[in-house]
Design a protein around this motif. Structure first.
Motif, PDB file in Angstrom:
ATOM      1  N   ARG A  54       0.830  -1.199   0.000  1.00  0.00           N
ATOM      2  CA  ARG A  54       0.000   0.000   0.000  1.00  0.00           C
ATOM      3  C   ARG A  54       0.869   1.255   0.000  1.00  0.00           C
ATOM      4  O   ARG A  54       0.617   2.216  -0.728  1.00  0.00           O
ATOM      5  CB  ARG A  54      -0.946  -0.009   1.203  1.00  0.00           C
ATOM      6  N   LEU A  57       2.425   1.735  -3.452  1.00  0.00           N
ATOM      7  CA  LEU A  57       1.466   2.286  -4.401  1.00  0.00           C
ATOM      8  C   LEU A  57       1.147   3.751  -4.127  1.00  0.00           C
ATOM      9  O   LEU A  57       0.856   4.513  -5.052  1.00  0.00           O
ATOM     10  CB  LEU A  57       0.186   1.452  -4.404  1.00  0.00           C
ATOM     11  N   GLN A  58       1.217   4.161  -2.863  1.00  0.00           N
ATOM     12  CA  GLN A  58       1.024   5.578  -2.557  1.00  0.00           C
ATOM     13  C   GLN A  58       2.154   6.413  -3.149  1.00  0.00           C
ATOM     14  O   GLN A  58       1.915   7.501  -3.690  1.00  0.00           O
ATOM     15  CB  GLN A  58       0.938   5.783  -1.048  1.00  0.00           C
ATOM     16  N   GLY A  61       1.546   6.543  -6.877  1.00  0.00           N
ATOM     17  CA  GLY A  61       0.462   7.487  -7.168  1.00  0.00           C
ATOM     18  C   GLY A  61       0.908   8.938  -7.051  1.00  0.00           C
ATOM     19  O   GLY A  61       0.527   9.784  -7.867  1.00  0.00           O
ATOM     20  N   ALA A  62       1.716   9.207  -6.036  1.00  0.00           N
ATOM     21  CA  ALA A  62       2.246  10.566  -5.891  1.00  0.00           C
ATOM     22  C   ALA A  62       3.162  10.911  -7.063  1.00  0.00           C
ATOM     23  O   ALA A  62       3.142  12.041  -7.571  1.00  0.00           O
ATOM     24  CB  ALA A  62       2.997  10.694  -4.568  1.00  0.00           C
ATOM     25  N   ALA A  64       2.887   9.679 -10.113  1.00  0.00           N
ATOM     26  CA  ALA A  64       2.013   9.892 -11.268  1.00  0.00           C
ATOM     27  C   ALA A  64       1.370  11.274 -11.226  1.00  0.00           C
ATOM     28  O   ALA A  64       1.290  11.966 -12.246  1.00  0.00           O
ATOM     29  CB  ALA A  64       0.946   8.805 -11.328  1.00  0.00           C
ATOM     30  N   ALA A  65       0.914  11.688 -10.035  1.00  0.00           N
ATOM     31  CA  ALA A  65       0.306  13.013  -9.900  1.00  0.00           C
ATOM     32  C   ALA A  65       1.333  14.116 -10.170  1.00  0.00           C
ATOM     33  O   ALA A  65       1.047  15.092 -10.874  1.00  0.00           O
ATOM     34  CB  ALA A  65      -0.289  13.174  -8.509  1.00  0.00           C
ATOM     35  N   ALA A  98       4.612   7.657 -12.766  1.00  0.00           N
ATOM     36  CA  ALA A  98       4.181   6.434 -12.094  1.00  0.00           C
ATOM     37  C   ALA A  98       5.287   5.386 -12.103  1.00  0.00           C
ATOM     38  O   ALA A  98       5.513   4.697 -11.100  1.00  0.00           O
ATOM     39  CB  ALA A  98       2.921   5.883 -12.762  1.00  0.00           C
ATOM     40  N   GLN A 102       7.002   4.098  -8.813  1.00  0.00           N
ATOM     41  CA  GLN A 102       7.000   2.677  -8.446  1.00  0.00           C
ATOM     42  C   GLN A 102       8.408   2.224  -8.087  1.00  0.00           C
ATOM     43  O   GLN A 102       8.607   1.507  -7.109  1.00  0.00           O
ATOM     44  CB  GLN A 102       6.441   1.835  -9.596  1.00  0.00           C
TER      45      GLN A 102
END
Length: 155
Positions: A54, A57-58, A61-62, A64-65, A98, A102
């Motif tokens: 988790r 993935l956070q 995600g950060a 990717a943003a 992303a 990762q």
């Protein structure tokens, strides 16, 4: 009734007892947030791996943003291109962010076990927890409803 074998196929549990010749196929209810938290706290090392994944993935995600924002800011505001170029670059930079996120997440939070094992163990734990209070007895009117079924196989 003691469970000897437990196979999981997606969200279905196939519980088999070769000695008794009984098989149960059941649709398991979905796991809630409290169940997932209990899995993380009680089932080691797979619960720990779920928490680690988790966090990974956070970070992804950060990334990717951040990539999406940079994909708009750099071509439109810094290079003074059109908004069409900004729209086209946003997705590209988001995917790049992303991928970088990762990789960074895996370096910051190293995995304890494989994610495939974690998923399998989560499903097994959930099936055992849900099936703990199941009753495997046939209803009293089963023989009347299904006269062509040999009831002796199920008892």
């Amino acid at each position: 009734l003691k469970l000897q074998f437990l196979y999981l196929i997606g969200a279905r549990a196939l519980v088999s007892q070769p000695a008794m010749g009984k098989t149960v196929i059941a649709d398991l209810p979905p796991m809630g947030a409290a169940d997932l938290k209990e899995f993380e706290e009680t089932v080691h090392p797979w619960g720990t791996q779920r928490a680690v994944r988790r966090k990974q993935l956070q970070v992804a995600g950060a990334g990717a943003a951040a990539g999406a924002v940079f994909g708009w800011v750099w071509p439109v505001m810094v290079r003074r291109n059109t908004k069409l170029v900004g729209y086209m670059m946003t997705g590209t930079f988001a995917i790049g962010g992303a991928v970088i996120g990762q990789a960074a997440g895996c370096q910051l939070f190293p995995s304890v076990t494989s994610n495939a094992q974690t998923t399998m163990m989560k499903r097994m734990w959930w099936a055992k927890k849900v099936s703990a209070d199941w009753k495997y007895d046939l209803p009293a009117d089963f023989a009347e409803k299904y006269p062509n079924v040999d009831v002796s196989k199920f008892q």
